[in-house]
Design an enzyme around this catalytic site. Structure first.
Site, PDB file in Angstrom:
ATOM      1  N   PHE A  33      29.502 127.732   6.250  1.00  0.00           N
ATOM      2  CA  PHE A  33      30.461 126.785   5.678  1.00  0.00           C
ATOM      3  C   PHE A  33      31.536 126.519   6.719  1.00  0.00           C
ATOM      4  O   PHE A  33      32.270 127.425   7.106  1.00  0.00           O
ATOM      5  CB  PHE A  33      31.119 127.290   4.385  1.00  0.00           C
ATOM      6  CG  PHE A  33      32.080 126.259   3.842  1.00  0.00           C
ATOM      7  CD1 PHE A  33      31.617 125.219   3.037  1.00  0.00           C
ATOM      8  CD2 PHE A  33      33.424 126.277   4.177  1.00  0.00           C
ATOM      9  CE1 PHE A  33      32.489 124.236   2.576  1.00  0.00           C
ATOM     10  CE2 PHE A  33      34.296 125.289   3.721  1.00  0.00           C
ATOM     11  CZ  PHE A  33      33.826 124.273   2.915  1.00  0.00           C
ATOM     12  N   ASP A  38      34.466 130.710  13.980  1.00  0.00           N
ATOM     13  CA  ASP A  38      35.225 130.065  12.911  1.00  0.00           C
ATOM     14  C   ASP A  38      35.886 131.174  12.093  1.00  0.00           C
ATOM     15  O   ASP A  38      35.260 131.796  11.239  1.00  0.00           O
ATOM     16  CB  ASP A  38      34.306 129.196  12.044  1.00  0.00           C
ATOM     17  CG  ASP A  38      35.068 128.484  10.926  1.00  0.00           C
ATOM     18  OD1 ASP A  38      36.227 128.876  10.655  1.00  0.00           O
ATOM     19  OD2 ASP A  38      34.513 127.545  10.337  1.00  0.00           O
ATOM     20  N   LYS A  81      43.717 127.563   7.299  1.00  0.00           N
ATOM     21  CA  LYS A  81      44.111 128.251   6.065  1.00  0.00           C
ATOM     22  C   LYS A  81      45.441 129.018   6.203  1.00  0.00           C
ATOM     23  O   LYS A  81      46.490 128.404   6.158  1.00  0.00           O
ATOM     24  CB  LYS A  81      42.972 129.124   5.568  1.00  0.00           C
ATOM     25  CG  LYS A  81      41.776 128.259   5.107  1.00  0.00           C
ATOM     26  CD  LYS A  81      40.818 128.936   4.167  1.00  0.00           C
ATOM     27  CE  LYS A  81      39.924 127.882   3.508  1.00  0.00           C
ATOM     28  NZ  LYS A  81      38.583 127.794   4.049  1.00  0.00           N
TER      29      LYS A  81
END
Ligand SMILES: *Cc1c(COP(=O)(O)O)cnc(C)c1O
Length: 421
Positions: free
Chosen positions: A157, A242, A271
Site C-alpha cells: 500500500f 516507504d 503521516k
C-alpha cells in the site's frame, strides 16, 4: 493530559443519538462514499482519547493510521503551529521562507541523510520518489530513456494516485481505474530471491514497506531487508523504504528499517511528520540521489510551506529526544504480552512491532468490522483491514493502564461473540 481508567465514561448503547445521526446523514448525502466509517462522530480529542458530539469518550486505537503518533492536541506541537500561524503560513517555493531551511536540515540529520524533498501527502512522497528514482536511473546509472523499471511488493500500500494504484494488487484499489502506468514489477513480499530474479540492468529501484501496514501489519523475515540492501548495492539499484506509516516512532525506533539495521537510499515519510495538524511528507536521501532534480522539474504549491515546516520541526525535535521511540517499544511489549493471552480465545494470530499490532480474529467468530463495531460500543476505536484482521495503533502517549483496558475490551468482545456463535 493524563486519563485514568477511573475517569473513563464509555458508551453503554450503540444506538446513534439524534445529533450523531444528523452528522452522519449530512456526510452520507454530500461526501463521496469512498470510505465506510464506523458510526461515531468525533468532536474533540486530547492525548489518546477522543470525545464524540454527545460527550462520550473513546480510546483512539487507530491514531489516524499513525498520523497522530504523538497524541491529539499535543501541546508542544500545537504551540509550534500556533506560533507559526501568527507569523506566516504560506509563501510558495517561489520565495524562501525562514522555516524550511531549519526543517530540512533537522529532518535530514534525524535520518542521517543530506537532503529532503518536502511534499504534503504520503502519496505525493511516493510519486516524488518514483520520479527521482527514474531521473537517477537515466542521468546517473545510464539506463536508456523510457526503460526504467521499479520492483514493488505484493500486498503493498503506497497511496491512491493513478500511478500508485497501477502497481497495487488490491482489486478495490485498482480495478476500474486504468489505463495503468507501466514500469513496475511485482514480487512476493519477504522473498529476496524473487527480487534478485526480477532485477535487470534497467532496474532503478526497489520500493518496499519495511512492515506492511495496510496489509495487516505484516512483518517480513528478519533477513529480508538486509538481503534487499545487499542486492541493491550489488546491482546499483536504489532501495526506497516507504516509512510513511511505519516510521517516526511507531515501531519503537525512528524508522522500522532501524530494527534490522538497514539504511535505505530514500526514506519516504508522511503521516506523523505533520503531527496530526497539517499534511507534511518528505523524501529523505543523499545528494547523489535527490540532487538529480533540477529547478522546474518537480514541485508543489504547499510543499515546504512555513506552517508545515514549523510543525515538522517540532515533530523532529520530539523524535530527536528518543522518548517516543522508547515509549513505543515499552508499551508495545506490554501490548503484545496482553494480546498473546487472547490467542486461542478468538484470536488466531498477532503480528506487530512496537506499539503496532495486527490481530487476526477467528473468521468463524466475526469479521474485523464486526469486532470494531463492538469495540466502539465499549469505547475503543480501532479499524479492520482485509477481512478478519484488526489493527491497534494507539497514540504513543497512551497511558499503560488505558492500553490494558483496551485489550480487556477486546477480550470481552471476543467472549461475547463466542457465546453468540
Ligand atoms: C498512508 C500511506 C501512504 C499514503 O499516504 P497519504 O497521505 O494517505 O497519501 C503511503 N504509504 C504508506 C505505507 C501508507 O501507510
Amino acid at each position: 493530559m493524563t486519563d485514568t481508567v477511573a475517569h473513563r465514561i464509555h458508551p453503554s448503547s450503540s444506538a446513534p443519538t439524534q445529533r450523531q445521526a444528523e452528522a452522519i446523514a449530512l456526510e452520507d448525502e454530500h461526501a463521496a462514499h469512498n470510505y465506510h466509517p464506523l458510526p461515531v462522530v468525533i468532536a474533540e480529542g486530547a492525548g489518546a482519547w477522543v470525545t464524540d458530539v454527545d460527550g462520550r469518550r473513546y480510546l483512539d486505537c487507530l491514531a489516524a493510521y499513525s498520523a497522530v503518533n504523538f497524541g491529539h492536541s499535543n501541546p508542544l506541537l500545537l504551540d509550534a503551529a500556533r506560533a507559526q500561524l501568527e507569523r506566516i503560513t504560506l509563501t510558495s517555493r517561489a520565495f524562501h521562507n525562514d522555516q524550511l531551511g531549519p526543517f530540512v536540515t533537522e529532518l535530514a540529520a534525524l535520518a542521517g541523510k543530506d537532503m529532503v524533498l518536502p511534499m504534503n501527502t504520503g502519496a505525493e512522497a511516493v510519486e516524488s520518489a518514483i520520479k527521482v528514482a527514474r531521473a537517477w536511473g537515466y542521468r546517473v546509472k545510464g539506463v536508456a530513456d523510457g526503460r526504467a523499471n521499479i520492483i514493488v511488493m505484493a500486498g503493498n500500500f503506497h497511496g491512491r494516485t493513478t500511478t500508485i494504484v497501477s502497481f497495487s494488487d488490491d482489486p478495490d484499489a485498482r480495478d476500474g481505474f486504468g489505463p495503468y502506468t507501466p514500469g513496475f514489477r511485482t514480487v512476493p513480499y519477504g522473498d529476496a530471491h524473487a527480487v534478485a530474479s526480477a532485477i535487470d540492468e534497467d532496474t532503478v529501484a526497489v520500493l518496499v514497506e519495511p512492515i506492511q501496514g495496510e496489509a495487516g501489519i505484516v512483518v517480513p523475515p528478519a533477513e529480508f531487508l538486509p538481503a534487499l540492501r545487499a542486492l541493491c548495492d550489488e546491482h546499483r539499484v536504489l532501495l526506497i523504504a516507504d516509512e510513511i506509516q511505519s516510521g517516526l516512532g511507531r515501531t519503537g525506533s525512528t524508522f522500522a528499517c532501524d530494527l534490522v539495521g538497514v539504511v535505505p537510499d530514500l526514506y519516504l515519510l508522511g503521516k506523523a511528520l505533520g503531527g496530526g495538524i497539517v499534511p507534511v511528507s518528505a523524501v529523505v536521501g543523499d545528494r547523489e540521489v535527490l540532487g538529480v532534480l533540477r529547478p522546474g522539474e518537480h514541485g508543489s504549491t504547499f510543499g515546504g510551506n512555513p506552517l508545515a515546516a514549523a510543525v515538522g520541526r517540532a515533530v523532529v525535535a520530539l523524535l530527536a529526544t528518543g522518548e517516543p521511540q522508547e515509549r513505543a517499544e515499552l508499551l508495545g511489549r506490554r501490548l503484545n504480552a496482553d494480546l498473546d493471552r487472547l490467542v486461542g480465545h478468538g484470536v488466531v494470530r498477532v503480528r506487530g512491532a512496537g506499539l503496532w499490532a495486527g490481530i487476526d480474529i477467528d473468521p468463524a467468530l466475526a469479521t474485523g468490522r464486526e469486532v470494531c463495531e463492538l469495540l466502539m460500543e465499549r469505547g475503543v476505536l480501532a479499524k479492520d483491514t482485509h477481512g478478519s484482521t484488526i489493527r491497534l495503533a494507539p497514540p504513543i502517549v497512551v497511558e499503560p493502564a488505558d492500553l490494558d483496558w483496551a485489550v480487556d475490551q477486546l477480550e470481552a468482545v471476543l467472549a461475547e461473540l463466542a457465546t453468540r456463535s
